[in-house]
Design an enzyme around this catalytic site. Structure first.
Site, PDB file in Angstrom:
ATOM      1  CB  ILE A 119     116.815 -12.778 -62.286  1.00 11.64           C
ATOM      2  CG1 ILE A 119     116.070 -13.148 -61.002  1.00 11.64           C
ATOM      3  CG2 ILE A 119     117.168 -13.992 -63.136  1.00 11.64           C
ATOM      4  CD1 ILE A 119     116.847 -14.007 -60.028  1.00 11.64           C
ATOM      5  CD  GLU A 120     124.408 -10.397 -65.118  1.00 10.81           C
ATOM      6  OE1 GLU A 120     125.229 -10.129 -66.011  1.00 10.81           O
ATOM      7  OE2 GLU A 120     124.698 -10.399 -63.898  1.00 10.81           O
TER       8      GLU A 120
END
Length: 137
Positions: A119-120
């Site tokens: 998850i960015e």
């Protein structure tokens, strides 16, 4: 022909751990819809959730937990995101680092959800800002 993404589907092993991350850590809203299906809503998009072994049809050919690599643009500054992640005791895997998003330069941190999806979480960068930030910055 395509305007925007409406939703995507995430497959999880542990629905409660998944809810904890996306609701408590990322601040999304959980919702139940049609025949007991579950989703996380944010802005005008949502993430539909399938529990492995109990997926809804039709589904991806190989729906597996941990196969997603998602980038979200935050509603707060990246400094506030980092402070929130630290307060929630959620480890940052990498960042902050500069990347290129769909509409221009972004600064990002990376975390993993309970299913190990990457998850960015990002903030747009001012095009006039040229000084890169590192993990200490």
């Amino acid at each position: 022909m395509i305007d925007h993404l409406d939703h995507l589907v995430l497959t999880t092993i542990d629905l409660e751990a998944c809810k904890d991350f996306y609701v408590r850590v990322l601040g999304m809203r959980d919702e139940t819809f049609g025949n007991g299906r579950f989703a996380f809503r944010f802005g005008n998009q949502k993430i539909n959730v399938h529990v492995r072994g109990h997926e809804f049809e039709p589904k991806a050919h190989l729906p597996v937990p941990g196969a997603l690599d998602l980038c979200f643009i935050a509603t707060h500054s990246l400094a506030q995101v980092i402070a929130h992640l630290e307060a929630q005791r959620w480890p940052i895997v990498e960042g902050p680092v500069q990347r290129t998003g769909a509409t221009g330069p972004i600064r990002s941190v990376y975390v993993r959800d309970p299913d190990l999806n990457l998850i960015e979480i990002s903030e747009p960068l001012d095009l006039n800002q040229t000084a890169p930030h590192n993990a200490a910055g």
